[in-house]
Design an enzyme around this catalytic site. Structure first.
Site, PDB file in Angstrom:
ATOM      1  N   GLN A  13     -11.604   2.650   3.353  1.00 20.41           N
ATOM      2  CA  GLN A  13     -10.142   2.675   3.477  1.00 20.41           C
ATOM      3  C   GLN A  13      -9.516   3.978   2.981  1.00 20.41           C
ATOM      4  O   GLN A  13      -8.553   4.475   3.555  1.00 20.41           O
ATOM      5  CB  GLN A  13      -9.543   1.481   2.725  1.00 20.41           C
ATOM      6  N   ASN A  41      -4.540  -1.764  -5.264  1.00 22.48           N
ATOM      7  CA  ASN A  41      -5.379  -0.622  -4.872  1.00 22.48           C
ATOM      8  C   ASN A  41      -4.927  -0.069  -3.536  1.00 22.48           C
ATOM      9  O   ASN A  41      -4.811   1.142  -3.351  1.00 22.48           O
ATOM     10  CB  ASN A  41      -6.853  -1.037  -4.777  1.00 22.48           C
ATOM     11  N   SER A  42      -4.660  -0.970  -2.598  1.00 21.75           N
ATOM     12  CA  SER A  42      -4.232  -0.530  -1.270  1.00 21.75           C
ATOM     13  C   SER A  42      -2.921   0.246  -1.361  1.00 21.75           C
ATOM     14  O   SER A  42      -2.750   1.286  -0.727  1.00 21.75           O
ATOM     15  CB  SER A  42      -4.074  -1.736  -0.340  1.00 21.75           C
ATOM     16  N   HIS A  83     -11.295  -5.285  -8.244  1.00 22.55           N
ATOM     17  CA  HIS A  83     -11.416  -4.943  -9.661  1.00 22.55           C
ATOM     18  C   HIS A  83     -12.525  -3.892  -9.839  1.00 22.55           C
ATOM     19  O   HIS A  83     -12.400  -2.970 -10.640  1.00 22.55           O
ATOM     20  CB  HIS A  83     -11.764  -6.186 -10.488  1.00 22.55           C
ATOM     21  N   GLN A 136       1.160  -9.260  -5.454  1.00 26.67           N
ATOM     22  CA  GLN A 136       1.507  -8.536  -4.223  1.00 26.67           C
ATOM     23  C   GLN A 136       3.005  -8.505  -3.929  1.00 26.67           C
ATOM     24  O   GLN A 136       3.514  -7.547  -3.345  1.00 26.67           O
ATOM     25  CB  GLN A 136       0.724  -9.130  -3.047  1.00 26.67           C
ATOM     26  N   GLU A 153      -3.567   3.676  -2.878  1.00 29.44           N
ATOM     27  CA  GLU A 153      -4.300   4.535  -1.937  1.00 29.44           C
ATOM     28  C   GLU A 153      -3.358   5.044  -0.854  1.00 29.44           C
ATOM     29  O   GLU A 153      -3.432   6.196  -0.430  1.00 29.44           O
ATOM     30  CB  GLU A 153      -5.475   3.743  -1.333  1.00 29.44           C
TER      31      GLU A 153
HETATM   32  N1  UDP Z   1     -11.015  -1.826   1.274  1.00 30.85           N
HETATM   33  C1  UDP Z   1     -11.949  -1.044   1.894  1.00 30.85           C
HETATM   34  N2  UDP Z   1     -12.227  -1.292   3.201  1.00 30.85           N
HETATM   35  C2  UDP Z   1     -11.613  -2.241   3.930  1.00 30.85           C
HETATM   36  C3  UDP Z   1     -10.631  -3.047   3.277  1.00 30.85           C
HETATM   37  C4  UDP Z   1     -10.349  -2.806   1.944  1.00 30.85           C
HETATM   38  O1  UDP Z   1     -12.532  -0.134   1.299  1.00 30.85           O
HETATM   39  O2  UDP Z   1     -11.939  -2.388   5.109  1.00 30.85           O
HETATM   40  C5  UDP Z   1     -10.771  -1.598  -0.161  1.00 30.85           C
HETATM   41  C6  UDP Z   1      -9.448  -0.920  -0.425  1.00 30.85           C
HETATM   42  O3  UDP Z   1      -9.590   0.479  -0.286  1.00 30.85           O
HETATM   43  C7  UDP Z   1      -9.128  -1.363  -1.830  1.00 30.85           C
HETATM   44  C8  UDP Z   1      -9.825  -2.698  -1.970  1.00 30.85           C
HETATM   45  O4  UDP Z   1     -10.716  -2.813  -0.864  1.00 30.85           O
HETATM   46  O5  UDP Z   1      -9.661  -0.433  -2.766  1.00 30.85           O
HETATM   47  C9  UDP Z   1      -8.873  -3.884  -1.921  1.00 30.85           C
HETATM   48  O6  UDP Z   1      -8.173  -3.957  -3.117  1.00 30.85           O
HETATM   49  P1  UDP Z   1      -6.656  -4.409  -3.176  1.00 30.85           P
HETATM   50  O7  UDP Z   1      -6.237  -4.327  -4.604  1.00 30.85           O
HETATM   51  O8  UDP Z   1      -5.850  -3.631  -2.217  1.00 30.85           O
HETATM   52  O9  UDP Z   1      -6.657  -5.898  -2.651  1.00 30.85           O
HETATM   53  P2  UDP Z   1      -7.556  -7.208  -2.972  1.00 30.85           P
HETATM   54  O10 UDP Z   1      -8.754  -7.106  -2.116  1.00 30.85           O
HETATM   55  O11 UDP Z   1      -7.885  -7.184  -4.446  1.00 30.85           O
HETATM   56  O12 UDP Z   1      -6.660  -8.321  -2.570  1.00 30.85           O
END
Ligand code: UDP
Length: 478
Positions: free
Chosen positions: A355, A374-375, A18, A395, A378
């Site tokens: 990431q 977010n993933s 978030h 998801q 990205e």
């Molecule tokens: N992320 C990151 N490095 C990592 C793993 C995840 O920067 O090694 C970031 C990724 O880029 C994303 C966020 O963590 O912005 C994860 O958000 P997402 O909505 O994909 O999943 P959640 O963690 O909320 O389940």
């Protein structure tokens, strides 16, 4: 007297998934006009993980951005903690206390900013803060919800809580193949709906308080006059149909909201040193499988073992995120054996990486992802095709978008015990990176979407125009 400068208070729930899109939006708002001010606020515990030095209140490179935490009644502790899993009672108590204290904390913050001569002219808040619009309204400040999941997920919740699907889902929640009709969307099976609608509707369910929080949020929007404003982290090109199915709100797709440069270091996880980037530099173009299941998912020993075996057997180089807390749960010796150099012949494991930088590296050719929104965004923005292994929350819907609607990835199937087996990892990686026509088509589609998204967020694109319109509209608030 000259009117006050547009000042957005961006509020977010204290989770990485978030915080990241909220902070990115904060930067976008600042970029939209030179006189914009932003105060970014999350709960204190997450704020102090973002800024361990304690003193940070300014956005470093931009004095128009300030970081001010709000109190949620818990001053210490890891905001990622999932120690309530499986215990509906304590999570319910914790969420109730978060909501009550958070609303008070944000009210106090709005008052303090006004008293300092930096009055907020618009509150922008992410999901799980169903009280934010009410707190703002009491002070005469307009607000906007920033929806950080797909428009399709909003549309499903909107219709569910407005009487369309409630009976059907309640009755058939244990039949994943039952087909549900949601107005404006393609038919969905129950098994592809957000998990909170299938696994959390009963008060005894572990995450029931998340279900009620989402219900309260959707209902709170109906109190906004003349209409609620909803910014959505998606774009017209990706989700035209679902955007039209979001109900009678002012809906503004402004995404994908991505970091615009190196500025976004802030988050609640410590980064590994960037040796993995140097390793990526040594790999051929589109050869590497990148694997991450986000910031929250847990992984038992058996699952990690299957995953790593599948990656090794794929014969392709890989970069796999195994978070520190997952390693801690395995135990030090076990973790060292699982992800040590002896085991990983063809790949690299990190505890946390940048990431966005990884996905934009030319060496990366496939993302094995849990499909957090977010993933997904990205990956789409980088043109990287996905092998989707959805788990909870939104998801499963996100995976449907990737596989069925955009055809930019494949769906992995877990076995009856919920385990993703090594052979399935191999199959999916091959279906994305291999020599078949279908794999080439998935890669081609990923490239098409990359271009479409770049256009949407570029100068004059659909999302950029919406963001500028939102900032301009905020000027007429006062
Ligand atoms: N992320 C990151 N490095 C990592 C793993 C995840 O920067 O090694 C970031 C990724 O880029 C994303 C966020 O963590 O912005 C994860 O958000 P997402 O909505 O994909 O999943 P959640 O963690 O909320 O389940």
């Amino acid at each position: 007297m000259s009117p006050p400068r547009p000042h957005f208070l961006v509020l977010t729930f204290p989770l990485q998934g978030h915080i990241a899109p909220a902070l990115r939006l904060a930067r976008r708002l600042l970029a939209a006009a030179p006189d914009v001010l932003v105060t970014f606020s999350t709960a204190e515990a997450a704020h102090s993980l973002m800024f361990p030095a304690k003193s940070t209140e300014h956005g470093g490179d931009d004095p128009r951005l300030e970081f001010r935490p709000f109190s949620d009644g818990t001053e210490a502790g890891d905001s990622r903690s999932s120690d309530d899993d499986g215990d509906a009672g304590s999570l319910t108590t914790k969420m109730a206390s978060f909501h009550a204290a958070g609303a008070r904390g944000v009210a106090g913050l709005l008052d303090a900013l006004a008293a300092r001569g930096r009055p907020v002219t618009r509150v922008v808040y992410t999901l799980l803060l169903p009280w934010a619009a009410g707190v703002a309204r009491e002070r005469g400040v307009p607000s906007a919800l920033y929806w950080i999941q797909p428009a399709a997920v909003f549309a499903i919740y909107h219709h569910y809580f407005n009487g369309h699907a409630a009976g059907v889902v309640a009755e058939h929640r244990h039949d994943p193949s039952f087909v549900v009709e949601i107005p404006g969307l393609a038919p969905q099976t129950i098994g592809d709906l957000p998990s909170f609608l299938t696994d959390s509707t009963d008060p005894s369910d572990a995450l029931h308080s998340i279900f009620t929080t989402i219900r309260d949020l959707i209902e709170s929007l109906d109190k906004e006059r003349p209409r609620a404003t909803v910014l959505v982290n998606t774009c017209q090109e990706l989700e035209a149909g679902a955007l039209a199915a979001m109900g009678a709100h002012d809906v503004l797709p402004v995404g994908p909201v991505l970091p615009s440069g190196d500025e976004e270091a802030a988050g609640i996880f410590e980064h590994d040193d960037a040796r993995y980037m140097e390793w990526l530099d040594t790999q051929p173009a589109s050869s590497v499988v990148y694997v991450s299941f986000g910031s929250l998912s847990t992984m038992a020993r058996e699952q990690l073992d299957e995953l790593l075996r599948g990656l090794e057997e794929s014969g392709r180089p890989y970069l796999c995120v195994v978070r520190k807390d997952i390693k801690a749960a395995l135990g030090e010796a076990e973790a060292a054996e699982m992800v040590g150099e002896r085991r990983l012949r063809n790949g690299v494991a990190v505890e946390w990486c940048d990431q966005v930088r990884v996905l934009s590296h030319a060496a990366v050719g496939c993302f094995v992802t849990h499909c957090g929104w977010n993933s997904v965004l990205e990956s789409v923005a980088s043109g990287v095709p996905m092998a989707c292994v959805p788990g909870m929350s939104d998801q499963r819907v996100n995976a449907q978008l990737v596989v069925r609607d955009w055809r930019a990835g494949v769906r992995a199937r877990v076995d009856g015990g919920g385990v993703l087996r090594a052979a399935e990892v191999r199959r999916c990686v091959d279906e994305v990176m291999g020599d078949s026509e279908a794999a080439a088509e998935v890669r081609r589609m990923a490239g098409e979407w990359k271009r479409a998204v770049a256009e949407a967020i570029g100068k004059g694109g659909s999302s950029e125009r919406n963001l500028v319109a939102f900032v301009d509209g905020a000027r007429s608030d006062f």
